[in-house]
Design an enzyme around this catalytic site. Structure first.
Site: not given
Lengths: 252, 252, 252, 252
Positions: D136, D140
């Protein structure tokens, strides 16, 4: 604990056969009771007490081998090529007279490859775009690979059945061959590279996302889990099954 | 602390220009002193006190823009297309009269893409096999991509200079196009898939090993680090440099 | 046409040695003149007329083997482990008295792996983020792999020298180990999977783009092109070279 | 030709809601009849003649929205979070009194992600080894991702039900975290890299082969095909369905 599965390997002197001899010997729920090569008397199978046969012989021998197994009430797992529609129809008839016997004929025993093809067919109807890349060692004489062609056919059928239109493609000018070959409307690209064995990617694309299904076959050892799964399942599947996917639980 | 780099962006109303305005504004070592669009008076650049120009205008305007910068002693970083051999030769002459001025013309500002091409050329002479796969959105009208063609040319030249023979390929029968297009002897495959932007893989194979160089471009923001690197370097590189790789330290 | 390179392989009975015997025999510009195993008399090397030695023996034997080669004016390519700083310093001294002799000691002969590490170090200073994933067979007892640790060290040094800050990471809550191990500030993840051999990915990310450098080692045959490259180059590189990258042209 | 599906979008001012407004407007078999934001009167839905509702509002509003839809005989497709076991039990009761109404609540509308998780669970029982890598953007705050945790749970359950032992792992010494986090016995690795959005790989390995299921989410547009599929199917599925996989044909 269940009884051991008593296995005879036919074509044991070939490369696949030798792998199967090894895999069956190492499986804790199986016993290798006979290994036969070209010209060996099939009666040895019965003398050894086999209940299952693995046939990895040659196209010229496989039909007689399987007939012998069925007529003697033995289950058979078959990896030899050459089983066209006619041969399979004849075997089907023979099996009607032996309703308790199971036979599995599988053109591909690599679980990962069989699963990848099945998943590709399932997913293909949910995406706008799908293309296939297959990658092999540079000694391969044909392109695309047989597995890629079959995968493309499955994918195309799945999309047709679901009414999915062709993958979008605005290409106006291209160098010859740039967009690959086309199998039933699906683009298939063939890479040949020293160091590789046998690999395939199915690429599926929709707005903002991609799903990639990749299978790598590094070694013919990859076929053995499928052969063992066949041996463990064939007795519960009387009649003829074509394709290992018939033995896999593919839903959830 | 060093002085700020005072930047004027030309072509600021275009999509790339707008990204550059944003990137320069956010860079702590730069100051955006002017943003010009089509028809704006170039004299504004001087009035604003710019020392550097970024040209992201159009082929019809870029030559006049760069000439103006050079004649006024400003360094220029140029991403506009249209700089063929003739135009570059003229610019070279002009720069002879302004020996302190640096100009960078770069057909590609994505650092990862420029590095991947350079690495591919370096590695290509050490492997038996090399092929290229490029993957783009399905609205692209040409195949293969310009970047893939340039990469193939670089790779082919590297192998030729080192005396490396063609990649091995035993293909005898193929479906039309299966083995892709061929650029200077290098196979190039073009995939078109909804959801993708611009992606490229160079696959290199030798006995028992594979090296893969993959670049993914998700967004035109990917060009900005290269533009900033150009602005930070161009004053130290008098004369004309063609290609961002000329500014990268590619050895160890 | 140039003269054949006359090669003696030491440690010829080991798995790597056997591969080298095969590779040298098949190379059209080399002649295998001697293959020695444990306990064989080194004098055979001279009697056979060797000009080059490949040492793939064991840590206990390699120092004496290389000393013998240098003292007799033979070039040496060494893949045996155990060459710590002290041993290399001693060898350096010895080579001062034999200024025409070249020795290459390489901890890794896989060209793709050596190139991937070098490319990673070069690229690391141009990207905000870098992480490493290494993937091996599940019988490996240590994690991360030695190659991944060395790659992380090279990458970290490159970034430090260029003044690049740590990769961004907003992680506030994590399951133990989710973000992998950390080597000199670089995150390194270790995957163990049946069927794999030795694989590594260096992932580099910047705004809107990703560069991935992946190396797959499928087979120890992958070390042989590096050994042959060493044999072809060592005579032109007098003195001690540590690491195959010293023989590669890594710039453009 | 079938009648148009008349859709009201709730939460239309949010980012997902805005995407849904756009997707419904562009679908040839749908008509967008109402777009409601926070505080708008739900009665507008009925006045506009909607037969279907898409709820992409907020956890505090979703329960009242869905209750309103059900009580008025409208089918609902719900992407808002906050539907815990208690809420779903209450909704189930409500639906008993409206047996013709269908409701779909889906924590994830990305078709590729839902398919990849389902395929992973199906395949996991056929391979010795399985690990998960999720990648990701670096903003995050938690690791691993919720999707990776759910995938690991599905995979673990599938293996447990089939009696598959733990993935083999001979690791004896490791740097802290090298082997990742462990969810229900499955190793999960979390990569954070600038330029990425949301990506996941499930790696499955057996003797000599690997199967890789990768999903890339580049953009929240990727959720819309799932929302549209939900709208097209929900009227034929009375009662409560949890998870988009309930609407997919996952077998062959």
């Amino acid at each position: 604990m269940s009884a051991q599965i008593k296995v005879a390997v036919l074509g044991a002197a070939g490369r696949m056969g030798a792998e199967a001899v090894k895999a069956v010997s190492e499986a804790s729920d199986m016993e290798l009771v006979a290994s036969l090569g070209r010209g060996d008397d099939l009666a040895q199978i019965l003398e050894a007490g086999a209940t299952h046969v693995v046939d990895l012989s040659v196209p010229a021998a496989t039909e007689a081998n399987v007939r012998f197994a069925v007529e003697n009430g033995l289950h058979a797992v078959v990896g030899t090529t050459g089983w066209d529609d006619d041969r399979r129809a004849e075997l089907d008839s023979l099996l009607k007279g032996h309703p308790e016997v199971g036979v599995l004929i599988a053109p591909n025993f690599a679980l990962g490859s069989v699963l990848a093809s099945a998943f590709a067919a399932t997913a293909a109807k949910y995406f706008e775009s799908v293309e296939i890349i297959e990658l092999h060692h540079p000694n391969k004489v044909d392109a695309p690979s047989g597995t890629a062609v079959r995968t493309a056919e499955l994918v195309a059928k799945s999309r047709e059945d679901a009414g999915v239109p062709a993958s979008p493609d605005a290409t106006e000018t291209q160098l010859d061959g740039a967009r690959g070959s086309v199998v039933d409307g699906i683009h298939v690209h063939s890479v040949r590279l020293r160091g590789l064995v046998a690999h395939q990617e199915v690429l599926l694309g929709g707005p903002g996302e991609q799903l990639t299904l990749r299978h790598d076959s590094f070694d013919r050892a990859s076929f053995m889990p499928g052969v063992l799964l066949g041996l463990r399942t064939v007795a519960c599947r009387p009649g003829l099954t074509y394709g290992l996917d018939g033995y896999l639980e593919l839903g959830q």
